[in-house]
Design a protein around this motif. Structure first.
Motif, mmCIF file in Angstrom:
data_model
loop_
_atom_site.group_PDB
_atom_site.id
_atom_site.type_symbol
_atom_site.label_atom_id
_atom_site.label_comp_id
_atom_site.label_asym_id
_atom_site.label_seq_id
_atom_site.Cartn_x
_atom_site.Cartn_y
_atom_site.Cartn_z
ATOM 1 N N PHE A 29 0.842 -1.191 0.000
ATOM 2 C CA PHE A 29 0.000 0.000 0.000
ATOM 3 C C PHE A 29 0.876 1.239 0.000
ATOM 4 N N ASP A 311 3.300 -1.664 -9.356
ATOM 5 C CA ASP A 311 2.936 -0.805 -8.226
ATOM 6 C C ASP A 311 3.838 0.421 -8.135
ATOM 7 N N GLU A 382 -2.286 -2.373 -13.722
ATOM 8 C CA GLU A 382 -2.772 -3.692 -13.325
ATOM 9 C C GLU A 382 -2.074 -4.798 -14.121
ATOM 10 N N ARG A 386 -2.773 -7.642 -11.557
ATOM 11 C CA ARG A 386 -2.569 -7.335 -10.141
ATOM 12 C C ARG A 386 -3.379 -6.083 -9.807
ATOM 13 N N PRO A 387 -4.303 -6.149 -8.871
ATOM 14 C CA PRO A 387 -5.121 -4.973 -8.549
ATOM 15 C C PRO A 387 -4.268 -3.791 -8.082
ATOM 16 N N LEU A 388 -4.732 -2.593 -8.409
ATOM 17 C CA LEU A 388 -4.078 -1.390 -7.889
ATOM 18 C C LEU A 388 -4.078 -1.422 -6.368
ATOM 19 N N ILE A 389 -2.990 -0.942 -5.774
ATOM 20 C CA ILE A 389 -2.860 -1.065 -4.324
ATOM 21 C C ILE A 389 -3.493 0.140 -3.624
ATOM 22 N N PRO A 390 -3.878 -0.017 -2.360
ATOM 23 C CA PRO A 390 -4.559 1.072 -1.647
ATOM 24 C C PRO A 390 -3.652 2.282 -1.426
ATOM 25 N N GLU A 391 -4.290 3.429 -1.269
ATOM 26 C CA GLU A 391 -3.621 4.648 -0.809
ATOM 27 C C GLU A 391 -4.226 5.018 0.539
ATOM 28 N N ARG A 405 -8.262 -0.993 -2.285
ATOM 29 C CA ARG A 405 -7.803 -2.003 -3.229
ATOM 30 C C ARG A 405 -9.024 -2.685 -3.848
ATOM 31 N N SER A 407 -11.232 -5.611 -5.550
ATOM 32 C CA SER A 407 -11.172 -7.068 -5.521
ATOM 33 C C SER A 407 -10.867 -7.583 -6.917
#
Length: 421
Positions: A29, A311, A382, A386-391, A405, A407
């Motif tokens: 993240f 990422d 992505e 791979r999903p985008l990661i949280p901020e 994030r 799903s």
């Protein structure tokens, strides 16, 4: 300076243990410090004290709407380079009169959106773009305030991919053609010439290239005024660098940059606009990742993380350096180790660092990439599905997820299978 410090053996983001955020949102993240963002904006604002000025944050560095609202509430303007960035600035509550529209390829639709929603100025980069904006403005029955970006043919002495002020770069018009192009702009009824724009690159670590460019702008401003143009605003771009390593090379302070601006351009009596991005956001953010495996290779060891080049692409794209530190503070005299630090993407380029010396790590340990606040989340993709990661944004002892994030299901559901398949 930033607000990511060790306390009681653990890395903190302001007053929040980074490990607590990891437990709540998972890794990897991004984490931003509100205090650092605020401090860095104020450094630029204070550097131009005594002048009529506007600090326009360059949204492309980190564009989360929460970050834009934080800076906009302090009085920052915004520098945008797309219709999407314009929409983000407006969603953050920034009024149109504090938004500058830059970029070499503005479309007519983007011009229309900004003219209808309100805009401080367009920084035009070519004669065809100038003619297109004139046509859109006349169509809407308005007059568009403009500067014209000049290319001063100055070597910014930075990475070739982020240098923008040399004659071979795609940006702006040659400064030698400026008087001719300004005369053409003044003849177009849908445009109002208000000033000059210049931007020579990013991650500059010396003031000399800025000074060289600004001295050329000062001469041009006087020439254009003699030609009858009302040059009352100078947009000087951004580009001041940050220290990514603990080397002896320390970029100039915003105060030194501001003093140089006053020295080279203060006599013109123009309103000054600057567009910092990296220095505001860079050291205000970290990326946190977990160790998946420690792998022994032929003559080297690999630290395999759950973060990857999708990422944080800067190391793969620019060979950029980020300090990578353990979230658990290393103990004095602890066991050292040397690793190639890599991600799980199926690319050899998915390498963050080679032969990096740090404390010995184990599976499940957390690491933090310093100086990751600029050009981190905004350049993520992505790749490899791979999903985008949280901020996450921290203020004091509070933190909030400002981009969750997605799903795997949400990511895949954006695809559509045609009825004929």
């Amino acid at each position: 300076m930033d607000h990511f410090l060790y306390r009681n053996g653990e890395l903190h983001a302001e007053d929040v243990p980074v490990r607590d955020i990891a437990a709540a949102v998972g890794t990897p993240f991004y984490c931003y410090s509100a205090a650092t963002l605020e401090r860095h904006y104020r450094l630029f604002d204070e550097a131009l004290d005594g002048t009529d000025h506007l600090v326009c944050y360059a949204i492309k560095a980190a564009s989360n709407v929460a970050i834009l609202k934080l800076l906009g509430d302090l009085g920052a303007g915004m520098d945008v380079v797309s219709g999407g960035e314009y929409a983000r600035a407006r969603a953050a509550g920034v009024p149109g009169e504090r938004i500058v529209f830059s970029g070499v390829g503005k479309t007519r639709d983007e011009m229309r959106i900004a003219l209808m929603g309100g805009i401080r100025q367009f920084n035009l980069e070519s004669e065809p773009e100038m003619e297109a904006l004139n046509a859109v403005a006349l169509e809407l029955g308005v007059v568009a305030p403009v500067t014209i970006r000049v290319n001063p043919d100055v070597d910014a002495q930075t990475h070739a991919k982020i240098a923008t002020g040399k004659s071979e770069n795609k940006f702006g018009i040659p400064i030698s053609k400026a008087r001719k192009v300004y005369a053409e702009a003044a003849a177009l009824p849908g445009l109002e010439v208000v000033g000059i724009d210049v931007h020579i690159g990013s991650q500059l670590t010396q003031l000399a290239p800025f000074r060289q460019a600004y001295e050329k702008v000062a001469v041009l401003a006087q020439e254009l005024r003699a030609d009858g143009h009302d040059i009352r605003r100078l947009d000087l771009g951004g580009g001041l660098g940050i220290p990514y390593t603990r080397s002896n090379e320390v970029p100039p302070l915003p105060s030194d940059y501001g003093a140089m601006i006053k020295e080279t351009l203060g006599h013109l009596g123009c309103e000054i606009e600057i567009e910092p991005g990296r220095l505001v956001a860079g050291n205000a953010g970290i990326m946190v990742s977990s160790v998946i495996y420690v792998k022994e290779g032929e003559g080297r060891n690999f630290l395999i993380l759950d973060a990857a080049m999708n990422d944080l692409v800067r190391p793969a794209m620019y060979d950029a350096h980020h300090d990578i530190v353990p979230v658990a503070e290393p103990v004095p005299g602890g066991e050292p180790a040397t690793y190639d630090i890599v991600g799980p993407v199926c690319e050899t380029g998915d390498t963050f660092a080679r032969s990096r010396e740090m404390t010995a790590m184990q599976q499940g340990d957390l690491v933090a990439f310093r100086s990751a606040g600029a050009y981190g989340a905004v350049m993520a993709s992505e790749y490899n599905s791979r999903p985008l990661i949280p901020e996450v944004l921290v203020r004091g002892d509070q933190f909030a997820v400002i981009r969750p994030r997605p799903s795997l299901e949400e990511m895949i559901e954006r695809d559509n299978i045609p009825s004929w398949l």
